[in-house]
Design a protein around this motif. Structure first.
Motif, short mmCIF file in Angstrom:
data_model
loop_
_atom_site.label_atom_id
_atom_site.label_comp_id
_atom_site.label_asym_id
_atom_site.label_seq_id
_atom_site.Cartn_x
_atom_site.Cartn_y
_atom_site.Cartn_z
N PRO A 189 32.38 12.83 34.91
CA PRO A 189 33.03 13.82 34.05
C PRO A 189 33.39 15.12 34.78
O PRO A 189 34.44 15.68 34.53
CB PRO A 189 31.99 14.07 32.96
CG PRO A 189 30.82 13.20 33.26
CD PRO A 189 31.20 12.24 34.31
N HIS A 190 32.52 15.53 35.67
CA HIS A 190 32.80 16.75 36.40
C HIS A 190 34.13 16.64 37.15
O HIS A 190 34.98 17.53 37.10
CB HIS A 190 31.70 17.02 37.43
CG HIS A 190 30.94 18.25 37.10
ND1 HIS A 190 31.54 19.48 37.10
CD2 HIS A 190 29.65 18.45 36.76
CE1 HIS A 190 30.64 20.38 36.75
NE2 HIS A 190 29.49 19.78 36.54
N PHE A 193 37.21 16.30 34.51
CA PHE A 193 37.60 17.51 33.81
C PHE A 193 38.14 18.57 34.77
O PHE A 193 39.07 19.30 34.46
CB PHE A 193 36.45 18.07 32.98
CG PHE A 193 36.10 17.18 31.82
CD1 PHE A 193 37.08 16.79 30.93
CD2 PHE A 193 34.81 16.73 31.62
CE1 PHE A 193 36.79 15.97 29.85
CE2 PHE A 193 34.50 15.90 30.55
CZ PHE A 193 35.50 15.52 29.67
N ASN A 194 37.53 18.65 35.95
CA ASN A 194 38.03 19.61 36.93
C ASN A 194 39.43 19.24 37.39
O ASN A 194 40.29 20.10 37.57
CB ASN A 194 37.08 19.70 38.12
CG ASN A 194 35.94 20.67 37.86
OD1 ASN A 194 36.17 21.77 37.37
ND2 ASN A 194 34.73 20.25 38.13
N LEU A 196 41.61 17.56 35.66
CA LEU A 196 42.52 17.88 34.55
C LEU A 196 42.81 19.38 34.51
O LEU A 196 43.93 19.80 34.23
CB LEU A 196 41.92 17.41 33.22
CG LEU A 196 41.92 15.90 33.02
CD1 LEU A 196 41.13 15.52 31.77
CD2 LEU A 196 43.36 15.38 32.91
N ASN A 197 41.79 20.16 34.80
CA ASN A 197 41.99 21.61 34.79
C ASN A 197 42.93 22.04 35.90
O ASN A 197 43.75 22.93 35.72
CB ASN A 197 40.64 22.32 34.91
CG ASN A 197 40.75 23.78 34.57
OD1 ASN A 197 41.23 24.13 33.49
ND2 ASN A 197 40.36 24.64 35.50
N GLU B 10 37.59 27.39 42.58
CA GLU B 10 38.77 26.56 42.81
C GLU B 10 40.03 27.39 42.56
O GLU B 10 40.24 27.89 41.46
CB GLU B 10 38.73 25.32 41.91
CG GLU B 10 37.56 24.42 42.29
CD GLU B 10 37.38 23.24 41.36
OE1 GLU B 10 38.38 22.83 40.73
OE2 GLU B 10 36.26 22.74 41.27
N LYS B 16 44.92 30.25 37.23
CA LYS B 16 45.25 30.03 35.82
C LYS B 16 44.57 31.07 34.94
O LYS B 16 45.21 31.72 34.11
CB LYS B 16 44.81 28.62 35.42
CG LYS B 16 44.94 28.31 33.94
CD LYS B 16 44.41 26.91 33.63
CE LYS B 16 44.22 26.72 32.13
NZ LYS B 16 43.68 25.39 31.81
N GLN B 56 29.85 26.07 38.36
CA GLN B 56 29.73 25.40 39.65
C GLN B 56 30.46 26.19 40.73
O GLN B 56 31.69 26.12 40.82
CB GLN B 56 30.37 24.02 39.53
CG GLN B 56 29.56 22.94 40.17
CD GLN B 56 30.29 21.63 40.18
OE1 GLN B 56 31.46 21.55 39.82
NE2 GLN B 56 29.63 20.60 40.62
N ALA B 82 33.34 22.67 33.63
CA ALA B 82 34.06 21.43 33.32
C ALA B 82 33.17 20.51 32.52
O ALA B 82 33.63 19.80 31.62
CB ALA B 82 34.49 20.75 34.62
N PHE B 83 31.89 20.48 32.86
CA PHE B 83 31.01 19.53 32.20
C PHE B 83 29.57 19.89 32.48
O PHE B 83 29.09 19.71 33.59
CB PHE B 83 31.30 18.12 32.71
CG PHE B 83 30.54 17.06 31.98
CD1 PHE B 83 30.95 16.62 30.74
CD2 PHE B 83 29.41 16.50 32.55
CE1 PHE B 83 30.25 15.64 30.07
CE2 PHE B 83 28.70 15.52 31.87
CZ PHE B 83 29.12 15.09 30.64
N LYS B 101 36.55 23.52 30.64
CA LYS B 101 37.79 23.17 31.36
C LYS B 101 38.19 21.73 31.05
O LYS B 101 37.31 20.88 31.03
CB LYS B 101 37.55 23.30 32.87
CG LYS B 101 37.39 24.73 33.34
CD LYS B 101 37.48 24.78 34.86
CE LYS B 101 36.10 24.84 35.48
NZ LYS B 101 36.16 25.05 36.94
N PRO B 102 39.44 21.39 30.89
CA PRO B 102 40.53 22.36 30.78
C PRO B 102 40.62 22.94 29.37
O PRO B 102 40.35 22.25 28.40
CB PRO B 102 41.77 21.52 31.09
CG PRO B 102 41.40 20.10 30.81
CD PRO B 102 39.92 20.00 30.90
#
Lengths: 368, 245
Positions: A189-190, A193-194, A196-197, B10, B16, B56, B82-83, B101-102
């Protein structure tokens, strides 16, 4: 769908048999059967003008006790014959083998008991001559055994079928669980989702780049979902997957990572376990790039040496304190051991500021 | 103006957030950090009203950064992740703001709306720091200023702490650091295990105590293993004796 190797799945211990309901029904049937025998015998006796009712009770009661002894014995050892339920003739033959012993014990015991009771009340038990008794009782016991073995066979078969059903269900369940765990782990998932971000961020500045990244992420997900872990793929296909992955990560960690590919063209068609290198590359990012504030170099190398294939994923940096204990490496190791035995190995090392995961396995050409 | 610090390692994600936040006329981005330590430094230097902290990050995670903040003076913290199932559960429980995120513009604007409300309402900011402390090993590492930058030191090397108004002198064998925290808040972060209050303005690392010498009026002299001498006031005597037994 990704599946873990079967040996890695801990099979649930089979649920204890639930014979109680079935066993109870069998004992009730047995009791009813003997009750019926006694009733019929009493009726016969009365019909024939007999007056002393205890006589038919004694005759059939003694038989009931003798037969129950053998019946209970069969129940105790019944499970030893379960393996033959698939071959009914064998099952019956193995049971009937005991019939001579049953006859040899049943007749003397039952007649002995009847004689004893008659003797106690000062009477004499009058019956047919012994040769006749032996033949008559043997035939009766044979018919009786045939009937009851038929019933027992039906009961045992049904119980066995039920057990099989349960085993199958629990096996399917644990397989599904293993698949799910694998799937979850692979989709990470990390990472998802990252990624996707990153796409969501790029979308506002560079639509084409965002679009390309989206296609790569889709390609990676599709490949992960389609790959069965027991499958082998050509090295060039595995490397293509790694390339998709690195392209996504290079966008995410723009300026923080450089990737070097040093690939042996002679190794391109080698057969390798699917998704074998993926976790190694993930580790390089997770433990090399993510915690580092300075740029990291990752290099992916393949080399064919005659009959051996050498694959390495390395990154600049130091081994994390608990290196080698993670799921990714262990999974990799287990799969290699399962597929190649001792001839394949995975080694993790750190030398002069470079962490290296190296897989060595026998070279085999991939056949599609 | 609401002053904001962003911390995200990142680049695309940082861009963003920066771009979207700068669309709000009442927000001013005073710094955008790419790792945990720079984030802590930016917060220290700019004292912003709000800090968006990615969880993170290399060096120091967003949670670790928040854990090192003083509860009463901390900016309003919005964690970005993100998670992190478990962290998110803790955020929900403690009404700590976060972004998953997102996220889209609607979600961000909800967060900004809540930030405005909280700042206007003067809501306490400590809960993010508390949650972060509970979820990280803050009793082992302390962020201290060294020259212009911040540095993490091993808490075990600290001999004693001395309060000085809103600052604390952190004494180690090698040197001393001046941290802008109250003694009470620092002790809350470092935990009761290692340090004991011996005076209104001092706390000592219990492992560093060599001996206690009685003085008059029930006070004691605390002799440290490396030779330092501190005063144990009568008020804290019983608690310390109970711990040392």
């Amino acid at each position: 769908m990704a599946v873990r190797p079967l040996s890695a799945i801990t099979l649930p211990t089979p649920a204890p048999d639930e014979p109680l309901a079935g066993q109870r029904a069998l004992y009730i049937l047995w009791a009813l059967f003997w009750a019926l025998m006694i009733v019929v015998s009493v009726q016969d006796h009365v019909h024939a003008g007999g007056s002393r009712l205890w006589e038919p009770f004694l005759w059939e009661g003694a038989s009931a006790i003798g037969a129950t002894f053998w019946f209970l014995l069969q129940r105790r050892v019944a499970h030893r014959y379960d393996a033959d339920l698939g071959e009914p003739l064998r099952w019956f033959a193995r049971h009937l083998k005991w019939l001579p012993l049953v006859i040899a014990t049943f007749v003397p015991a039952v007649y002995g008991a009847r004689h004893a009771v008659y003797g106690l009340v000062g009477e004499r038990y009058v019956h047919e001559p012994w040769p006749f008794v032996a033949v008559y009782e043997s035939i009766k016991l044979l018919l009786f055994a045939g009937l009851w073995l038929g019933i027992l066979f039906a009961f045992s078969s049904f119980a066995e079928w039920r057990r099989g059903q349960r085993r199958l269900a629990s096996l399917e369940r644990s397989l599904a669980e293993a698949q799910l765990a694998q799937l979850k782990a692979q989709l990470r998932p990390h990472f998802l989702f990252n990624a996707l971000n990153t796409i969501s961020a790029l979308m506002h500045t560079d639509v084409d780049r965002a679009d390309r990244l989206l296609a790569r992420l889709s390609g990676l997900l599709r490949a992960t979902l389609q790959t069965d872990e027991r499958d082998r793929v050509a090295l060039k296909d595995e490397l293509q997957l790694l390339e998709l992955y690195t392209q996504i990560m290079e966008e995410r960690f723009a300026g923080r990572v450089t990737i070097e590919w040093d690939l042996d063209p002679d190794a391109a068609d080698a057969s390798v376990p699917a998704l074998l290198l993926q976790p190694l590359l993930e580790n390089a990012f997770k433990h090399g790039v993510e915690p580092s504030t300075t740029p990291v170099r990752i290099s992916i190398r393949s080399e064919r040496r005659d009959r051996e294939l050498d694959l390495t994923v390395s990154n600049s940096g130091a081994l994390p304190p608990a290196a080698g204990t993670g799921l990714g490496l262990r999974n990799c190791q287990e799969r290699l051991a399962l597929m190649y035995g001792a001839v394949a190995r995975l080694m993790l090392s750190e030398a002069s500021g470079v962490v290296m995961a190296r897989v060595t396995l026998p070279y085999e050409e991939h056949r599609a | 103006m609401i002053r904001v610090v962003i911390a995200e390692d990142e680049a695309p994600a940082r861009d963003k957030l920066e771009r979207w936040l700068s669309g709000y006329p009442d927000l001013e981005i005073v710094a955008a950090a790419a790792d945990g330590l720079s984030a802590a430094q930016a917060i220290e230097a700019h004292e912003p009203d709000v800090a968006f902290l990615d969880i993170q990050m290399p060096g120091l995670s967003g949670l670790e950064v928040a854990a090192q903040l003083e509860q009463d003076r901390a900016p309003l913290v919005v964690f970005v992740t993100a998670f992190d199932e478990h962290a998110v559960k803790a955020f929900d429980l403690n009404a700590v703001d976060y972004l998953l995120k997102p996220y889209d513009k609607d979600r961000l604007s909800k967060t900004v709306h809540r930030i405005r409300e909280r700042i206007e309402g003067g809501a306490p900011r400590g809960s993010a720091v508390q949650v972060a402390r509970a979820r990280t090993n803050t009793t082992e590492r302390l962020l201290v200023p060294v020259g212009e930058t911040l540095q993490l030191i091993d808490v075990a090397t600290i001999e004693w702490l001395e309060a000085d108004d809103n600052y604390v002198h952190v004494h180690t064998a090698a040197r001393q650091y001046l941290v802008r925290r109250t003694l009470q808040d620092l002790l809350a972060q470092l935990g009761e295990q290692r340090f004991a209050r011996i005076h209104r303005s001092t706390a000592v690392n219990v492992a560093e105590i060599q001996s206690l010498i009685p003085l008059f009026k029930g006070d004691y002299e605390v002799v440290l293993r490396r030779g330092g001498k501190l005063r144990l006031s009568r008020r804290f005597k019983d608690a310390l004796f109970a711990r040392m037994r």
